[in-house]
Design a protein around this motif. Structure first.
Motif, PDB file in Angstrom:
ATOM      1  N   GLY A  11       0.817  -1.215   0.000  1.00 12.01           N
ATOM      2  CA  GLY A  11       0.000   0.000   0.000  1.00 12.01           C
ATOM      3  C   GLY A  11       0.848   1.261   0.000  1.00 12.01           C
ATOM      4  O   GLY A  11       0.321   2.369  -0.006  1.00 12.01           O
ATOM      5  N   VAL A  12       2.153   1.123   0.023  1.00 12.80           N
ATOM      6  CA  VAL A  12       3.028   2.295   0.037  1.00 12.80           C
ATOM      7  C   VAL A  12       3.716   2.436  -1.319  1.00 12.80           C
ATOM      8  O   VAL A  12       3.648   3.480  -1.958  1.00 12.80           O
ATOM      9  CB  VAL A  12       4.103   2.170   1.152  1.00 12.80           C
ATOM     10  CG1 VAL A  12       5.018   3.400   1.146  1.00 12.80           C
ATOM     11  CG2 VAL A  12       3.454   1.968   2.507  1.00 12.80           C
ATOM     12  N   ARG A  13       4.331   1.365  -1.740  1.00 15.49           N
ATOM     13  CA  ARG A  13       5.139   1.466  -2.960  1.00 15.49           C
ATOM     14  C   ARG A  13       4.330   1.374  -4.253  1.00 15.49           C
ATOM     15  O   ARG A  13       4.632   2.037  -5.226  1.00 15.49           O
ATOM     16  CB  ARG A  13       6.231   0.405  -2.941  1.00 15.49           C
ATOM     17  CG  ARG A  13       7.388   0.838  -2.069  1.00 15.49           C
ATOM     18  CD  ARG A  13       8.370  -0.275  -1.913  1.00 15.49           C
ATOM     19  NE  ARG A  13       7.850  -1.310  -1.036  1.00 15.49           N
ATOM     20  CZ  ARG A  13       8.585  -2.327  -0.619  1.00 15.49           C
ATOM     21  NH1 ARG A  13       9.822  -2.441  -1.023  1.00 15.49           N
ATOM     22  NH2 ARG A  13       8.078  -3.229   0.197  1.00 15.49           N
ATOM     23  N   TYR A  14       3.359   0.497  -4.253  1.00 18.95           N
ATOM     24  CA  TYR A  14       2.586   0.325  -5.501  1.00 18.95           C
ATOM     25  C   TYR A  14       1.095   0.393  -5.221  1.00 18.95           C
ATOM     26  O   TYR A  14       0.626  -0.125  -4.209  1.00 18.95           O
ATOM     27  CB  TYR A  14       2.804  -1.070  -6.110  1.00 18.95           C
ATOM     28  CG  TYR A  14       4.208  -1.502  -6.286  1.00 18.95           C
ATOM     29  CD1 TYR A  14       4.894  -1.213  -7.456  1.00 18.95           C
ATOM     30  CD2 TYR A  14       4.836  -2.241  -5.293  1.00 18.95           C
ATOM     31  CE1 TYR A  14       6.191  -1.655  -7.629  1.00 18.95           C
ATOM     32  CE2 TYR A  14       6.138  -2.686  -5.467  1.00 18.95           C
ATOM     33  CZ  TYR A  14       6.813  -2.384  -6.629  1.00 18.95           C
ATOM     34  OH  TYR A  14       8.086  -2.826  -6.804  1.00 18.95           O
ATOM     35  N   GLY A  15       0.372   0.945  -6.142  1.00 22.82           N
ATOM     36  CA  GLY A  15      -1.075   0.772  -6.219  1.00 22.82           C
ATOM     37  C   GLY A  15      -1.875   1.259  -5.024  1.00 22.82           C
ATOM     38  O   GLY A  15      -1.551   2.260  -4.376  1.00 22.82           O
ATOM     39  N   LEU A  16      -2.928   0.503  -4.751  1.00 21.75           N
ATOM     40  CA  LEU A  16      -3.949   0.895  -3.785  1.00 21.75           C
ATOM     41  C   LEU A  16      -3.389   1.217  -2.395  1.00 21.75           C
ATOM     42  O   LEU A  16      -2.547   0.493  -1.873  1.00 21.75           O
ATOM     43  CB  LEU A  16      -4.932  -0.286  -3.652  1.00 21.75           C
ATOM     44  CG  LEU A  16      -6.141  -0.067  -2.754  1.00 21.75           C
ATOM     45  CD1 LEU A  16      -7.182   0.781  -3.451  1.00 21.75           C
ATOM     46  CD2 LEU A  16      -6.746  -1.427  -2.377  1.00 21.75           C
ATOM     47  N   HIS A  17      -3.893   2.300  -1.820  1.00 19.52           N
ATOM     48  CA  HIS A  17      -3.527   2.628  -0.435  1.00 19.52           C
ATOM     49  C   HIS A  17      -4.789   2.895   0.365  1.00 19.52           C
ATOM     50  O   HIS A  17      -5.643   3.675  -0.054  1.00 19.52           O
ATOM     51  CB  HIS A  17      -2.633   3.876  -0.410  1.00 19.52           C
ATOM     52  CG  HIS A  17      -2.360   4.347   0.988  1.00 19.52           C
ATOM     53  ND1 HIS A  17      -1.366   3.797   1.767  1.00 19.52           N
ATOM     54  CD2 HIS A  17      -2.974   5.267   1.756  1.00 19.52           C
ATOM     55  CE1 HIS A  17      -1.382   4.371   2.966  1.00 19.52           C
ATOM     56  NE2 HIS A  17      -2.354   5.280   2.977  1.00 19.52           N
TER      57      HIS A  17
END
Ligand code: GLN
Length: 474
Positions: A321-327
């Protein structure tokens, strides 16, 4: 009207060179077919908005006679876990729904250099986990031969797109059968190259010591053309290998069948009958066929799923949730992870993360992960010995034809059992190809069956040659 049904890469290439039609015409023909059919098949997650511009660029290249290759202007579909710079690559997961790739996978770079036209990205099981495309977060892909049935998985979208003439060829990935099984279900040809033959750079990792990118096409020749473009050592993937190609091919290859394994429990009668018929035909070509006993093959599924869950759970830690995509925001940083992963991953992915974490946990690591690695070596050894004697090993691709949508999805174990014939090649890192070998008739519908050929590492060529002979027998 371009006859897409009988079209091959070489036929299209000649037509483009002769000016019978342009890349734009060809691409338009595929786009029209997609418009007509994909509403009910759902092979694609996205059709790229610049397809015609790509085709126009290919036409310019043909007109300038500059660097024209067999793939220049050829419309290709790409599985949604292979990165194309600037485009969405979601692995059919909510967690990456809006993720845009920041670089080209090596296979994409090579196809771009060859002048291929990318039509769009194809549906798949989320993060290449499954065997029916039912684990996609964006809806199931239907089998073009019977819309009530699955197209297979995880590269179900790619196989269905080729089978329904919505792409001339497609890229897929195969961790335990994901190119071969959908190819068999959809009546097309699919190759999983030997491990390391094709770079994995830019392929979203499922189980890194198993994954390979490969091609799906209507004919073995089309698959070979794509393979010859994407094969090769790549400095961006340290597991890719310099190939020592097997040069002198036996014109009448020696063939072995693991008969006891082929007729094991759960394999349908029609599959065994069709298999035996194909073997008789192959004998008719003058090939010597022997039976072979692989003592450890029966442990393939258990070994495969133990190792694959472990590798998958570890590879998926990067989706935090930090580096890629959905958070998704929580009260604390740690809660962010939980909430993002909870919201972003589907049920099968979560199941594998839990089981894989368990397998790798201290206390169980030796009992499961290490044990499975030891059995993997024994299975490899089985094959190594066999290939001292024979050139090709043949078995069915799947224990049955395509099943109905919904039939197995609530029973993951049933779905895992479907992989019995495909996982051994990935455990041993061998090249393996599925070629259509006949049909099973159910309720008036002809459901394709496939034959799977395996060879030594570095010898994809013998698979293409044998597959071409089998195609001629049909
Ligand atoms: N069905 C197998 C699995 O779920 C294979 C998947 C694949 O090849 N990506 O692991």
């Amino acid at each position: 009207m371009i006859n897409l049904k009988d079209l091959t890469i070489k036929k299209a290439h000649e037509a483009l060179l002769k000016g019978e039609y342009t890349c734009v015409d060809l691409t338009n023909a595929y786009l029209e077919n997609i418009k007509k059919k994909d509403g009910e098949i759902h092979a694609y997650l996205e059709i790229f908005s610049d397809v015609l511009e790509q085709a126009k660029a290919a036409d310019d290249r043909v007109a300038r006679k500059e660097n024209v290759t067999l793939l220049t202007g050829i419309p290709v579909a790409v599985k949604d876990n292979i990165l194309i710079k600037g485009r969405i690559a979601s692995s059919a997961s909510k967690i990456l729904e809006n993720y845009h790739a920041t670089y080209d996978a090596t296979v994409i770079k090579k196809l771009k250099e060859a002048g291929a036209v990318f039509l769009g990205r194809t549906n798949m099981d989320e993060f290449a986990m499954g065997g029916s495309t039912e684990n996609s977060a964006f809806g199931v892909t239907h089998n073009p031969h019977d819309l009530e049935r699955v197209a297979g998985g995880t590269s179900g979208g790619s196989a269905a797109a080729v089978a329904a003439d919505m792409a001339l060829v497609a890229l897929g990935s195969d961790t335990g059968g994901s190119i071969r099984q959908p190819s068999s279900f959809c009546g097309v040809v699919g190759l999983k190259p030997g491990y390391g033959a094709v770079s994995r750079y830019g392929l979203m990792a499922a189980a890194s010591s198993f994954d390979q990118i490969g091609a799906i096409g209507k004919t073995a020749d089309d698959v070979q053309v794509v393979f010859e473009v994407i094969v090769g050592k790549d400095e961006m993937d340290s597991t890719s290998v310099t190939r020592f190609e097997v040069k002198s091919q036996n014109p009448k290859p020696k063939i072995a069948i693991p008969q006891g394994f082929v007729t094991s429990k759960g394999v349908k009668k029609e599959v065994i009958d069709s298999f035996n018929k194909a073997i008789e035909n192959i004998k008719g070509l003058g090939c010597e066929v022997t039976e072979i006993d692989f003592p450890y093959l029966k442990y393939s599924l258990a070994t495969y799923y133990t190792l694959v869950f472990a590798e998958e759970s570890s590879n998926l830690t990067r989706f935090d949730g930090v580096r890629y995509g959905l958070h998704v925001d929580g009260q604390t940083g740690v809660e962010d992870y939980f909430k993002s992963r909870q919201a972003g991953f589907g049920a099968e992915v979560k199941r594998r993360i839990i089981l894989g974490t368990y397998i790798l946990s201290s206390g169980y690591y030796d009992a499961y992960y290490n044990k499975a690695n030891i059995v993997r070596d024994l299975i490899r050894e089985d094959y190594r010995k066999a290939f001292e004697e024979v050139d090709i090993i043949i078995m069915p691709t799947t224990p049955d034809a395509a099943f109905k949508i919904g039939e197995k999805i609530n029973d993951p174990l049933q779905l895992y059992l479907e992989d019995i014939f495909t996982v051994p090649a990935n455990l041993a890192g061998l090249p393996a190809l599925s070629v259509p070998s006949g049909y099973k008739e159910v309720d008036g519908k002809k459901l394709p069956l496939g034959l799977q050929l395996l060879a030594k590492p570095g010898n994809e060529k013998i698979l293409f040659e044998m597959a071409k002979k089998i195609e001629n027998m049909l």
